[in-house]
Design a protein around this motif. Structure first.
Motif, PDB file in Angstrom:
ATOM      1  N   GLY A   1       1.141  -1.456   0.006  1.00  0.00           N
ATOM      2  CA  GLY A   1      -0.047  -0.193  -0.171  1.00  0.00           C
ATOM      3  C   GLY A   1       0.753   1.042   0.040  1.00  0.00           C
ATOM      4  O   GLY A   1       0.695   1.862  -0.533  1.00  0.00           O
ATOM      5  N   LEU A   2       1.448   1.359   0.660  1.00  0.00           N
ATOM      6  CA  LEU A   2       2.612   2.238   1.127  1.00  0.00           C
ATOM      7  C   LEU A   2       3.662   2.521  -0.522  1.00  0.00           C
ATOM      8  O   LEU A   2       3.881   3.425  -0.914  1.00  0.00           O
ATOM      9  N   ILE A   3       3.911   1.332  -0.801  1.00  0.00           N
ATOM     10  CA  ILE A   3       4.848   1.588  -2.493  1.00  0.00           C
ATOM     11  C   ILE A   3       4.083   1.796  -3.873  1.00  0.00           C
ATOM     12  O   ILE A   3       4.233   3.229  -3.989  1.00  0.00           O
ATOM     13  N   ALA A   4       2.418   1.601  -3.245  1.00  0.00           N
ATOM     14  CA  ALA A   4       1.092   2.036  -3.988  1.00  0.00           C
ATOM     15  C   ALA A   4       1.404   3.725  -4.075  1.00  0.00           C
ATOM     16  O   ALA A   4       1.224   4.379  -4.793  1.00  0.00           O
ATOM     17  N   ALA A   5       1.129   3.707  -3.154  1.00  0.00           N
ATOM     18  CA  ALA A   5       0.938   5.227  -2.282  1.00  0.00           C
ATOM     19  C   ALA A   5       1.898   6.537  -2.868  1.00  0.00           C
ATOM     20  O   ALA A   5       2.207   7.471  -3.669  1.00  0.00           O
ATOM     21  N   VAL A   6       3.593   5.906  -2.965  1.00  0.00           N
ATOM     22  CA  VAL A   6       4.574   6.820  -2.830  1.00  0.00           C
ATOM     23  C   VAL A   6       4.890   6.787  -4.959  1.00  0.00           C
ATOM     24  O   VAL A   6       4.585   7.991  -5.313  1.00  0.00           O
ATOM     25  N   LEU A   7       4.273   5.759  -5.501  1.00  0.00           N
ATOM     26  CA  LEU A   7       4.511   5.773  -7.268  1.00  0.00           C
ATOM     27  C   LEU A   7       3.289   6.714  -7.691  1.00  0.00           C
ATOM     28  O   LEU A   7       3.549   7.677  -8.660  1.00  0.00           O
ATOM     29  N   THR A   8       2.184   6.488  -6.991  1.00  0.00           N
ATOM     30  CA  THR A   8       1.117   7.534  -7.561  1.00  0.00           C
ATOM     31  C   THR A   8       1.443   8.767  -7.124  1.00  0.00           C
ATOM     32  O   THR A   8       0.590   9.426  -7.548  1.00  0.00           O
ATOM     33  N   THR A   9       2.230   9.026  -5.847  1.00  0.00           N
ATOM     34  CA  THR A   9       2.205  11.202  -5.751  1.00  0.00           C
ATOM     35  C   THR A   9       3.700  11.095  -6.929  1.00  0.00           C
ATOM     36  O   THR A   9       3.198  11.917  -6.909  1.00  0.00           O
ATOM     37  N   VAL A  10       4.139  10.763  -6.665  1.00  0.00           N
ATOM     38  CA  VAL A  10       5.731  11.665  -7.400  1.00  0.00           C
ATOM     39  C   VAL A  10       5.508  10.829  -9.062  1.00  0.00           C
ATOM     40  O   VAL A  10       6.774  12.192  -9.447  1.00  0.00           O
ATOM     41  N   ALA A  11       4.326  10.302  -8.803  1.00  0.00           N
ATOM     42  CA  ALA A  11       4.688   9.957 -10.488  1.00  0.00           C
ATOM     43  C   ALA A  11       4.324  11.600 -11.428  1.00  0.00           C
ATOM     44  O   ALA A  11       4.183  11.206 -12.451  1.00  0.00           O
ATOM     45  N   PHE A  12       3.813  12.624 -10.642  1.00  0.00           N
ATOM     46  CA  PHE A  12       3.024  13.888 -11.196  1.00  0.00           C
ATOM     47  C   PHE A  12       4.142  14.579 -11.285  1.00  0.00           C
ATOM     48  O   PHE A  12       4.410  15.752 -12.112  1.00  0.00           O
ATOM     49  N   LEU A  13       5.212  14.432 -10.592  1.00  0.00           N
ATOM     50  CA  LEU A  13       6.540  14.909 -10.655  1.00  0.00           C
ATOM     51  C   LEU A  13       7.835  15.754 -11.988  1.00  0.00           C
ATOM     52  O   LEU A  13       7.237  16.009 -12.416  1.00  0.00           O
ATOM     53  N   PRO A  14       7.437  14.072 -12.680  1.00  0.00           N
ATOM     54  CA  PRO A  14       8.349  13.740 -13.910  1.00  0.00           C
ATOM     55  C   PRO A  14       6.809  14.666 -14.860  1.00  0.00           C
ATOM     56  O   PRO A  14       7.421  15.634 -15.951  1.00  0.00           O
ATOM     57  N   GLN A  15       6.173  14.744 -14.779  1.00  0.00           N
ATOM     58  CA  GLN A  15       4.900  15.685 -15.789  1.00  0.00           C
ATOM     59  C   GLN A  15       4.453  16.898 -15.571  1.00  0.00           C
ATOM     60  O   GLN A  15       5.012  18.211 -16.246  1.00  0.00           O
ATOM     61  N   VAL A  16       4.898  17.432 -14.327  1.00  0.00           N
ATOM     62  CA  VAL A  16       5.210  18.401 -13.881  1.00  0.00           C
ATOM     63  C   VAL A  16       6.929  19.490 -14.272  1.00  0.00           C
ATOM     64  O   VAL A  16       7.145  20.189 -15.122  1.00  0.00           O
ATOM     65  N   TYR A  17       7.760  18.669 -14.456  1.00  0.00           N
ATOM     66  CA  TYR A  17       8.992  18.597 -15.236  1.00  0.00           C
ATOM     67  C   TYR A  17       8.912  18.894 -15.824  1.00  0.00           C
ATOM     68  O   TYR A  17       9.420  20.120 -17.068  1.00  0.00           O
ATOM     69  N   LYS A  18       8.289  17.868 -16.865  1.00  0.00           N
ATOM     70  CA  LYS A  18       8.114  17.935 -18.175  1.00  0.00           C
ATOM     71  C   LYS A  18       7.356  19.114 -18.918  1.00  0.00           C
ATOM     72  O   LYS A  18       7.195  20.140 -19.763  1.00  0.00           O
ATOM     73  N   THR A  19       6.519  19.485 -18.346  1.00  0.00           N
ATOM     74  CA  THR A  19       5.303  21.022 -18.711  1.00  0.00           C
ATOM     75  C   THR A  19       6.604  22.158 -18.729  1.00  0.00           C
ATOM     76  O   THR A  19       6.036  22.689 -19.763  1.00  0.00           O
ATOM     77  N   TRP A  20       6.993  21.782 -17.371  1.00  0.00           N
ATOM     78  CA  TRP A  20       7.743  23.655 -16.961  1.00  0.00           C
ATOM     79  C   TRP A  20       8.428  23.511 -17.941  1.00  0.00           C
ATOM     80  O   TRP A  20       8.636  24.652 -18.593  1.00  0.00           O
ATOM     81  N   LYS A  21       9.278  22.301 -18.567  1.00  0.00           N
ATOM     82  CA  LYS A  21      10.370  21.898 -19.114  1.00  0.00           C
ATOM     83  C   LYS A  21      10.213  22.436 -20.837  1.00  0.00           C
ATOM     84  O   LYS A  21      10.745  23.589 -21.201  1.00  0.00           O
ATOM     85  N   THR A  22       9.264  22.106 -21.728  1.00  0.00           N
ATOM     86  CA  THR A  22       9.258  22.230 -22.699  1.00  0.00           C
ATOM     87  C   THR A  22       8.158  23.241 -23.293  1.00  0.00           C
ATOM     88  O   THR A  22       7.451  23.932 -23.883  1.00  0.00           O
TER      89      THR A  22
END
Lengths: 86, 86
Positions: free
Chosen positions: B9-30
């Motif tokens: 459950g904790l692994i699931a929570a970490v994955l679905t939380t950190v998943a959006f960080l690369p999206q934020v980075y990509k959107t900001w970068k591009t």
């Protein structure tokens, strides 16, 4: 009081589950997945699949249902990301 | 057994939380949020805020932490969506 708290949790689950449906529709309609992050899609899908297994293990129907729907949305988005690559 | 389930459950929570960080980075970068669905962002952010309040009401630190981080990612993505509108 416990009832209104549980209702809030259910509303939260419904919102974060249905949120991906307009994204799937938009990506399919515009045939563009350019600004979607592949890392986000892969990490998110892994997380959702963990939630799904977790839901089965703790026997929680809301967790299973919400994450089954989100997992399908995620698979569509990953498919579109590969398909509409430019 | 309950321990390995909770770890999943904790692994699931970490994955679905950190998943959006690369999206934020990509959107900001591009500087491109073109293929992100505004409806998805708004519905998702509403859901995450409901999860956050729910976390406080049930006094669950993992729910509060995961959704606080995701809420911040969501606010960044909404800001980028408005900012990089074309």
């Amino acid at each position: 009081m416990i009832d209104s708290i549980e209702i809030l949790g259910l509303i939260a689950a419904v919102l974060t589950t249905v949120a991906f449906l307009p994204q799937v529709y938009k990506t399919w309609k515009t045939k563009s997945a350019e600004s979607l992050s592949m890392t986000m899609l892969l990490v998110f899908e892994s997380g959702v699949l963990c939630w799904l297994v977790y839901g089965f293990l703790i026997d929680s129907f809301p967790v299973i249902l919400a994450n089954a729907i989100t997992a399908v949305s995620g698979i569509f988005l990953l498919y579109f990301k590969f398909r509409y690559k430019n």
